[in-house]
Design a protein around this motif. Sequence first.
Motif, PDB file in Angstrom:
ATOM      1  N   ARG A 215      -0.029  -2.301   7.154  1.00  0.00           N
ATOM      2  CA  ARG A 215       0.073  -1.526   6.203  1.00  0.00           C
ATOM      3  C   ARG A 215       1.516  -1.282   5.608  1.00  0.00           C
ATOM      4  N   ALA A 216       2.571  -1.992   6.312  1.00  0.00           N
ATOM      5  CA  ALA A 216       3.907  -2.026   5.620  1.00  0.00           C
ATOM      6  C   ALA A 216       3.610  -3.244   4.927  1.00  0.00           C
ATOM      7  N   PHE A 217       3.250  -4.357   5.125  1.00  0.00           N
ATOM      8  CA  PHE A 217       3.238  -5.271   4.206  1.00  0.00           C
ATOM      9  C   PHE A 217       2.441  -5.118   2.777  1.00  0.00           C
ATOM     10  N   TYR A 218       1.434  -4.248   2.935  1.00  0.00           N
ATOM     11  CA  TYR A 218       0.754  -3.669   1.496  1.00  0.00           C
ATOM     12  C   TYR A 218       1.690  -2.811   0.703  1.00  0.00           C
ATOM     13  N   GLU A 219       2.623  -1.871   1.612  1.00  0.00           N
ATOM     14  CA  GLU A 219       3.169  -1.007   0.885  1.00  0.00           C
ATOM     15  C   GLU A 219       4.268  -1.520   0.204  1.00  0.00           C
ATOM     16  N   ALA A 220       4.803  -2.619   0.881  1.00  0.00           N
ATOM     17  CA  ALA A 220       5.786  -3.430  -0.029  1.00  0.00           C
ATOM     18  C   ALA A 220       5.581  -4.212  -1.071  1.00  0.00           C
ATOM     19  N   LEU A 221       4.218  -4.489  -1.134  1.00  0.00           N
ATOM     20  CA  LEU A 221       3.780  -5.145  -2.381  1.00  0.00           C
ATOM     21  C   LEU A 221       4.174  -4.589  -3.996  1.00  0.00           C
ATOM     22  N   SER A 222       4.383  -5.410  -4.753  1.00  0.00           N
ATOM     23  CA  SER A 222       4.932  -4.949  -6.085  1.00  0.00           C
ATOM     24  C   SER A 222       3.518  -4.422  -6.556  1.00  0.00           C
ATOM     25  N   GLY A 223       3.622  -3.488  -7.601  1.00  0.00           N
ATOM     26  CA  GLY A 223       2.488  -2.813  -8.251  1.00  0.00           C
ATOM     27  C   GLY A 223       1.620  -3.950  -8.897  1.00  0.00           C
ATOM     28  N   GLU A 224       2.124  -4.777  -9.402  1.00  0.00           N
ATOM     29  CA  GLU A 224       1.157  -5.908 -10.034  1.00  0.00           C
ATOM     30  C   GLU A 224       0.333  -6.776  -8.880  1.00  0.00           C
ATOM     31  N   LEU A 225       1.144  -6.850  -7.847  1.00  0.00           N
ATOM     32  CA  LEU A 225       0.172  -7.398  -6.684  1.00  0.00           C
ATOM     33  C   LEU A 225      -0.837  -6.667  -6.125  1.00  0.00           C
ATOM     34  N   LYS A 226      -0.510  -5.235  -6.110  1.00  0.00           N
ATOM     35  CA  LYS A 226      -1.493  -4.312  -5.712  1.00  0.00           C
ATOM     36  C   LYS A 226      -2.697  -4.218  -6.611  1.00  0.00           C
ATOM     37  N   ALA A 227      -2.512  -4.256  -8.060  1.00  0.00           N
ATOM     38  CA  ALA A 227      -3.456  -4.297  -8.798  1.00  0.00           C
ATOM     39  C   ALA A 227      -4.369  -5.268  -9.158  1.00  0.00           C
ATOM     40  N   SER A 228      -3.918  -6.570  -8.461  1.00  0.00           N
ATOM     41  CA  SER A 228      -4.525  -7.684  -8.575  1.00  0.00           C
ATOM     42  C   SER A 228      -5.894  -7.624  -7.867  1.00  0.00           C
ATOM     43  N   TYR A 229      -6.656  -8.767  -8.213  1.00  0.00           N
ATOM     44  CA  TYR A 229      -8.048  -8.973  -7.629  1.00  0.00           C
ATOM     45  C   TYR A 229      -7.971  -9.022  -5.855  1.00  0.00           C
ATOM     46  N   PHE A 230      -6.846  -9.902  -5.439  1.00  0.00           N
ATOM     47  CA  PHE A 230      -6.696 -10.042  -4.194  1.00  0.00           C
ATOM     48  C   PHE A 230      -5.796  -8.709  -3.426  1.00  0.00           C
ATOM     49  N   GLY A 231      -5.406  -8.059  -4.266  1.00  0.00           N
ATOM     50  CA  GLY A 231      -4.647  -6.741  -3.946  1.00  0.00           C
ATOM     51  C   GLY A 231      -5.760  -6.019  -3.440  1.00  0.00           C
ATOM     52  N   GLY A 232      -6.804  -5.903  -4.355  1.00  0.00           N
ATOM     53  CA  GLY A 232      -7.787  -5.026  -4.001  1.00  0.00           C
ATOM     54  C   GLY A 232      -8.528  -5.522  -2.752  1.00  0.00           C
TER      55      GLY A 232
END
Length: 405
Positions: A215-232
Motif C-alpha cells: 500500500r505504501a508503495f502505491y500511495e507514493a506513486l506519482s499521479g501519472e503512474l497511478k493513472a497508467s495502465y500498469f498503475g491500474g
Amino acid sequence: MYRSFGIFGLSAALLVAAASCSRMQSFELSGRIDGLQVGDTLRFERVLLPEWNYEPAFDVVVGEAGAFAYRGEQAHDGYYSMTYHPKVGEAVESDRRGKSVIVTDGDRITLTGTAEEIYYCTLGGGIYDEPALAGLLAFQDSLGRIRGSYLRNAREAMARGDKEAGREWSEKFNRFRPDDQAQRSAYEAANPQGSLYLLVDRIPTVAYRPLTESRAFYEALSGELKASYFGGVYADFLQRMESLAVGQPAPDFLLVTTRGEAIAKADFAGEYLLFYHWGLCPGSIWIDGQVRDLYAAYKDRGLRMVGLTESVDMIRRVYEGLPDDESAAGMRSALAGMLAHGWPEIEVETDRPENGRMLERYAIEGWPAFVLIAPDGTIAARGYTEAFFKAKEILAGVLGGTHPE
C-alpha cells in the motif's frame, strides 16, 4: 424508424471504432545484434501480470545479418519477453527465459549486443534512457552472465560424460543468488515517486509482500503512474490481495485429488487446513522434510493437509531417472520423501478446470507456497517460506503437543 435506428447504431459503432483506433499506441523496435543471421526469429510474447502468463504478440524475422527493425501498435503500455530462435542451431542457454522490455506510446526502443548473449543485450530509448535505470540493468546483466555460464558449464560437462563436474556446476547455478540490492536501493532513492520500471517490477510481488508495504508503495506513486495502465493493474491486484489477507474468508474450492476424490472447503470445517504448493525446485526440496514433520506432529490433533503440484508423475520420472549410486543419494532421498506424502495431492495442470484455477484463486505464484485456513474458514497465514513458519507457530500455540523445531 428501424432504418433510422440502424444508421444511428452504425454511426455510433464507427465513432467507437475511430475512438478505439485513436487510442492505439505506436512504437518501434530495432537492434544491432552481432551474430544474428538472416532468417532468425525474435519472438515477442506479451507478459500478462500479475500471474506471469504469456500470450503471443508478434515475431520479427531478421532480414539483414546483425540487425532487425519492427514497427507495431498496442492498445496500452506493454510488457514483453523476447526469445531468440535461430534458423540454424539453437540459442545459447542463459539463466533467463527471455529478454524483458517495457514499451510505451511513441517509444523507439533499441537493443545492442551479441546473439550469444542476446538476453543480456543493452536496451535504449523510452524508459531505458534514464542513466540510473541503465546502470541497474547493466549490473543485473553482469550477474546474469555469471549465473548463465554456470548453467552452460553444467550442460557441457554432462554432454561429455563428466557427471561429477556437471553436478558441481549445477549446484553453483542453483546456489547463485544475484544480489543487486544496493544498486536497486540507489535507483529507488533516485525515484521517490516511483517509475514505470519499478511499478511493473513490483506488481507480482504484491502476492507475497506485507500489505502495508504494498500500500505504501502505491500511495507514493506519482499521479501519472497511478493513472497508467500498469498503475491500474497494480491497484486491482492490491485490492485482490487485501481480500486474501489474514482474517479474510478463504475462497471456496472444489478440487479433485490424484485418487479421483472430490474435496471442498466445507469438508474441512472445524479443522486447520494447510495447502502446500510444491514442485521440483530447490526451495521445495529444502523444506519438504520439515513439512512432513509438521504433518506427522499434528495430523492427529486437528491438522489436515492438501498438496498442490503441477505433476506428481513428472517428479516420479525424475526420481526414477536418477543414478543409483552415492552421487545422487541426497536427491533420491529428497524426491522419495516428496513421493510419499501422506496427504491428498491435487495436480493443477490437468483437464480439471477447478484444479487449474486454484493457484490463481489464492494468488500462488511459485514454490514452495503455503495457505493455512483456520477452523472458522478464514485465512490464518498465506505466502511462501515465511508462511510455513507462521503456520508452524500458530499450530504450536493452538494445537499444542510435541512439534518439530
